[in-house]
Design an enzyme around this catalytic site. Structure first.
Site, PDB file in Angstrom:
ATOM      1  CB  ALA A   1     -15.259  78.331 -23.436  1.00 25.04           C
ATOM      2  CE  LYS A   2      -9.988  72.146 -23.429  1.00 26.09           C
ATOM      3  NZ  LYS A   2      -8.694  72.818 -23.621  1.00 26.09           N
ATOM      4  N   GLY A   3     -15.028  72.456 -24.462  1.00 24.06           N
ATOM      5  CA  GLY A   3     -16.098  71.553 -24.859  1.00 24.06           C
ATOM      6  C   GLY A   3     -15.595  70.130 -24.799  1.00 24.06           C
TER       7      GLY A   3
END
Ligand code: NAD
Length: 416
Positions: A107-109
């Site tokens: 994931a990444k934000g």
């Protein structure tokens, strides 16, 4: 040769994915499922600034794949951290966690903001609002953020606190926290330590004498500064470092601890007595043995690839080399150790932090560093062996291993 001028950074990463999927013979449906993010969330992040005005920033969280375990990935604060960049970084996390065989997905934000322009209290408010807006996706068994560019252990402490206000004290909800808040010893240095460890191994395999070898490091944040420091301690000469403003060069090697002290005292490199000023593009094109891009993506492109002189490039940053540049360099005989291998030390020690939090138990730093070394070397040797056996690049070997593991997990779960 690949022409990528029209492609987004996510498309570029997917060229590396497709290359692996072709060689693994994955069918079209599975390929589509592995390529696209499973879930994406766009949020607005309104912040009351210190002067009383409201500013609204754009934020996102991309959950790329969770076939092998909860989503895992950093949060980036940078003006260019738009959805397409966050997608690319999220997918790299999927292949990275699989390559180093951690029980995680990817994931990444991101929040599109220049953190250098905000005060600490503005950053605190921004982080809390961002966390509240994505909170329903998070949790120790769902999605576990960590620091990335523009964020740090303080950011993680704020995230943990905001999450805890809704769910109760939950240190395992984020990693990369300060040690006083349940962070792990050795997390701060982990990514740079992983780079330094693999440099020693690659030097052996390439017949390069690491003692006195000339190393150039672009980027002097968490990853670059730790890498430079630990590489120097291992006996190499760090001949150049840089940050966004430019860099410093000294053919005999820079005194990294003194430089760090100088930077903390003055806020920059310039005026440091032990080196001469150079630009970031000069640093990349230096005569050196190992080049370590440790700042941002797409710094080595078809424009400058032909001028790179280092025989070995270790990608400490994510996606610093475009696919076109990758082909040019490979054809020119340059060995490239890819991001999903080289910078995996950070997520490995994040994994240790998460397990320590879940067990409410703390490891000593020596244990963290020993276990990190085991995992990094295991992954490195798997990549090196596959690359030589199949006569493919280290990037191809790394993606092949990562993609194969995720594809197998999807098959075993049987949900399609
Ligand atoms: P950071 O914010 O701590 O530092 C970034 C550094 O890059 C700073 O020195 C900054 O001045 C420099 N920089 C920014 N823009 C630049 C430009 N245009 N040209 C040259 N230098 C520039 O970030 P970080 O955590 O060290 O992350 C660096 C890279 O490593 C990113 O690609 C990140 O995704 C990757 N990474 C970080 C971690 C981690 O644990 N922090 C783990 C894996 C990968």
């Amino acid at each position: 040769m690949l022409k990528t001028a029209e492609l987004s950074i996510f498309d570029e990463v997917n060229l590396f994915f497709d290359n692996a999927a072709d060689r693994l013979g994955l069918d079209d449906g599975l390929r589509e499922m592995l390529k696209r993010p499973w879930r994406e969330l766009l949020v607005q992040v309104p912040v009351r600034m210190d002067d009383g005005q409201i500013k609204v920033f754009s934020g996102s969280r991309v959950q790329h794949n969770a076939a092998r375990g909860p989503y895992k990935g950093g949060v980036r604060y940078h003006p260019l951290a738009d959805l397409e960049e966050v997608r690319a970084l999220a997918s790299l996390m999927t292949w990275k966690t699989a390559l180093v065989n951690l029980p995680y997905g990817g994931a990444k934000g991101g929040v599109q903001v220049d953190p250098g322009l905000l005060s600490q209290s503005e950053l605190n408010r921004l982080t809390r609002r961002y966390t509240l807006n994505i909170e329903h996706l998070l949790g120790p068994n769902r999605d576990i953020p960590a620091p990335d560019m523009g964020t740090n252990s303080q950011t993680m402490a704020w995230m943990m606190d905001a999450y805890g206000q809704l769910h109760g004290h939950t240190p395992a909800a984020v990693t990369g926290k300060p040690v006083e808040m349940g962070g792990s010893y050795g997390r701060d240095s982990a990514t740079g330590r992983g780079v330094a460890l693999l440099l020693q191994e690659a030097a052996k395999d390439m017949g390069l004498n690491a003692q006195g070898a000339r190393i150039a490091v672009q980027g002097f944040g968490n990853v670059g500064s730790w890498a430079a420091r630990l590489i120097r301690e291992s006996g190499c000469r760090v001949i150049a470092v840089s940050d966004v403003e430019g860099g410093l060069y000294n053919a005999k090697g820079l005194d990294i601890p003194r430089l760090q002290e100088y930077r903390e005292a003055t806020g920059g490199f310039f005026g440091f007595p032990g080196g001469e000023q150079i630009t970031n593009s000069e640093l990349l094109e230096l005569e050196c043995d190992v080049l370590i891009p440790a700042a941002i993506d797409n710094v080595i492109t078809e424009e400058n690839a032909n001028r790179i002189k280092a025989p070995l490039i270790m990608e400490a940053a994510n996606h610093p080399i475009t696919p076109e540049a990758d082909s040019i360099l490979t054809e020119g005989g340059v060995t490239i150790l890819p991001d999903i291998l080289v910078n995996a030390g950070g997520v490995v020690v994040s994994y240790f932090e998460w397990t320590q939090n879940l067990q409410e138990f703390r490891w000593e730093e020596s244990r963290v560093n020993d276990e990190l070394k085991k995992i990094m070397l295991q992954a490195y040797h798997e990549v090196w062996t596959r690359s030589s056996t199949e006569q493919i690049t280290h990037r191809q070997a790394s993606f092949e291993i990562g993609v194969q593991r995720v594809a197998r997990a999807v098959e075993l779960r049987g949900f399609v």
